[in-house]
Design a protein around this motif. Structure first.
Motif, PDB file in Angstrom:
ATOM      1  N   GLU A  64       0.831  -1.202   0.000  1.00 21.44           N
ATOM      2  CA  GLU A  64       0.000   0.000   0.000  1.00 21.44           C
ATOM      3  C   GLU A  64       0.869   1.258   0.000  1.00 21.44           C
ATOM      4  N   PRO A 143      -5.366  -2.622   5.409  1.00 23.32           N
ATOM      5  CA  PRO A 143      -5.875  -2.549   4.029  1.00 23.32           C
ATOM      6  C   PRO A 143      -5.159  -3.538   3.113  1.00 23.32           C
ATOM      7  N   SER A 144      -5.875  -4.065   2.139  1.00 22.21           N
ATOM      8  CA  SER A 144      -5.266  -5.064   1.249  1.00 22.21           C
ATOM      9  C   SER A 144      -5.672  -4.869  -0.208  1.00 22.21           C
ATOM     10  N   ARG A 145      -6.098  -3.633  -0.572  1.00 26.44           N
ATOM     11  CA  ARG A 145      -6.540  -3.413  -1.952  1.00 26.44           C
ATOM     12  C   ARG A 145      -5.475  -3.813  -2.960  1.00 26.44           C
ATOM     13  N   ASN A 148      -5.142  -7.567  -3.191  1.00 31.86           N
ATOM     14  CA  ASN A 148      -6.332  -8.160  -3.803  1.00 31.86           C
ATOM     15  C   ASN A 148      -6.280  -8.041  -5.318  1.00 31.86           C
ATOM     16  N   SER A 175     -13.220  -7.511  -2.162  1.00 33.99           N
ATOM     17  CA  SER A 175     -13.729  -7.212  -0.821  1.00 33.99           C
ATOM     18  C   SER A 175     -13.501  -5.758  -0.434  1.00 33.99           C
ATOM     19  N   HIS A 176     -12.588  -5.049  -1.113  1.00 37.79           N
ATOM     20  CA  HIS A 176     -12.316  -3.667  -0.746  1.00 37.79           C
ATOM     21  C   HIS A 176     -13.298  -2.711  -1.435  1.00 37.79           C
ATOM     22  N   PHE A 195     -17.401  -4.353  -6.166  1.00 40.37           N
ATOM     23  CA  PHE A 195     -16.567  -4.035  -5.009  1.00 40.37           C
ATOM     24  C   PHE A 195     -17.369  -4.167  -3.713  1.00 40.37           C
ATOM     25  N   SER A 196     -16.650  -4.103  -2.571  1.00 38.94           N
ATOM     26  CA  SER A 196     -17.260  -4.236  -1.233  1.00 38.94           C
ATOM     27  C   SER A 196     -18.055  -5.536  -1.126  1.00 38.94           C
ATOM     28  N   ASN A 200     -12.925 -11.960  -2.300  1.00 39.29           N
ATOM     29  CA  ASN A 200     -12.335 -11.733  -3.613  1.00 39.29           C
ATOM     30  C   ASN A 200     -12.524 -13.004  -4.432  1.00 39.29           C
ATOM     31  N   LEU A 300     -14.290  -2.792   8.782  1.00 39.13           N
ATOM     32  CA  LEU A 300     -15.051  -2.281   7.636  1.00 39.13           C
ATOM     33  C   LEU A 300     -15.662  -0.914   7.916  1.00 39.13           C
ATOM     34  N   GLN A 303     -13.686   2.148   6.935  1.00 47.99           N
ATOM     35  CA  GLN A 303     -13.380   2.386   5.524  1.00 47.99           C
ATOM     36  C   GLN A 303     -14.420   3.308   4.901  1.00 47.99           C
TER      37      GLN A 303
END
Length: 348
Positions: A64, A143-145, A148, A175-176, A195-196, A200, A300, A303
């Motif tokens: 990130e 965070p893992s965007r 992912n 999931s992000h 998304f969300s 994934n 969550l 975010q």
């Protein structure tokens, strides 16, 4: 370059080879890269040893931070789009030696723990689709965007470069929350992107998955398997039943019912045996589910862009009201109040 291969420690970790594409983005700017490594407590020797273990949380934070440092919010997607089978190490090369996309993905699932722990990957054939799910199941990792998007884009690249350049999934889930420019993500996958979501995943046409592209070379596969065997920790080895169940909860929550009947077969045990093992560890499936939901909800709710209704859906609740009541019973606060408290703390 160090060639000794050591099993990953039980500490949640990844192999340094996963970071190699990120390192390469700093080519010609080694000073910035080394400062970034130091900021995240990484020894610069990881630049030379592809098999060195890197703590999972450190890897995610580094990824990130690298996107910010390079001023590239789509870094994970871009790196995944350019990855070649060798970017996944010997497991990527093995996957592209298989006869079908399905068998190649099965191979990736089988050997994932050789490169990364604290994650769960499954391949399932449902009524009309083949579903590949990927989820970091460890709690409190941040965070893992970037990871992912890198992982799913990388898997698509592996399929395209190893089987069919024109291939595309039916649908992609992340999931992000959605990025500022979600259209770019959708254009690259050439498929609808949601998304969300609860997990994934790639949704694949079974006809594509089972089409035969080549004849397998058993000697080649056996040779790669022997190498991977030296890296691979057997699934579940050293883990308690509750740790394994928690990982499956993280993977399936919001996607399928979380019951003893659905979890036990995945762990290759019976409903009663699993119930007994959890009782011996002083817990139950219901308690593990409640604990995971609470931890995940609190993450969550911090975010931006994720509504209470989206959180409820992700956690497997029928509606926002059911989630509101559950969250209030856990914490004594409403989800909206918890979100305001988190925002206030972030402004301090």
């Amino acid at each position: 370059m160090t060639t000794e291969v050591r099993p990953l420690p039980h500490l949640l970790s990844v192999r340094a080879i996963i970071l190699r594409p990120i390192f390469d983005m700093f080519d010609g700017n080694s000073g910035t890269l080394r400062k970034l490594l130091a900021r995240h407590g990484l020894d610069s020797r990881v630049l030379e040893d592809d098999y060195a273990p890197v703590p999972l949380q450190t890897y995610l934070g580094f990824f990130e931070d690298a996107a910010v440092s390079l001023d590239d919010p789509n870094l994970g997607l871009r790196l995944g789009a350019s990855v070649r089978p060798g970017g996944f190490g010997p497991m990527g090369l093995r996957a592209t030696q298989c006869a079908t996309i399905y068998r190649g993905l099965e191979s990736l699932v089988r050997f994932t723990s050789a490169l990364q722990s604290g994650t769960q990957v499954t391949l399932e054939e449902e009524a009309e689709h083949v579903i590949l799910r990927y989820m970091i199941t460890a709690s409190q990792v941040g965070p893992s965007r970037q990871d992912n998007e890198f992982t799913l884009a990388g898997m698509c690249s592996l399929i395209r470069k190893g089987y069919d350049l024109r291939w595309r999934p039916l649908e992609v889930h992340f999931s992000h929350p959605p990025p500022d420019a979600p259209g770019r993500v959708e254009r690259w996958f050439d498929a609808p992107v949601l998304f969300s979501q609860a997990t994934n995943m790639l949704v694949i046409d079974p006809k594509d998955a089972h089409r035969v592209y080549r004849e397998e070379d058993p000697d080649m596969l056996d040779l790669i398997d022997r190498h991977l065997a030296s890296m691979l920790e057997r699934a579940g080895e050293g883990q308690s039943a509750s740790e394994q169940v928690r990982a499956l909860i993280a993977l399936y929550l919001g996607a399928k019912p979380i019951t003893l009947e659905t979890i036990a077969p995945v762990m290759q045990t019976s409903r009663r045996s699993l119930q007994r093992r959890l009782a011996e560890e002083g817990t139950t499936l219901k308690e593990l589910l409640r604990s995971y939901r609470q931890e995940r909800a609190e993450i969550l709710l911090t975010q931006m862009g994720v509504s209470v209704e989206a959180v409820a859906s992700t956690l497997g609740y029928a509606d926002g009201t059911s989630f509101w009541r559950a969250f209030k019973s856990w914490t004594g606060r409403s989800p909206s109040k918890a979100r305001r408290s988190s925002a206030s703390a972030g402004d301090e």
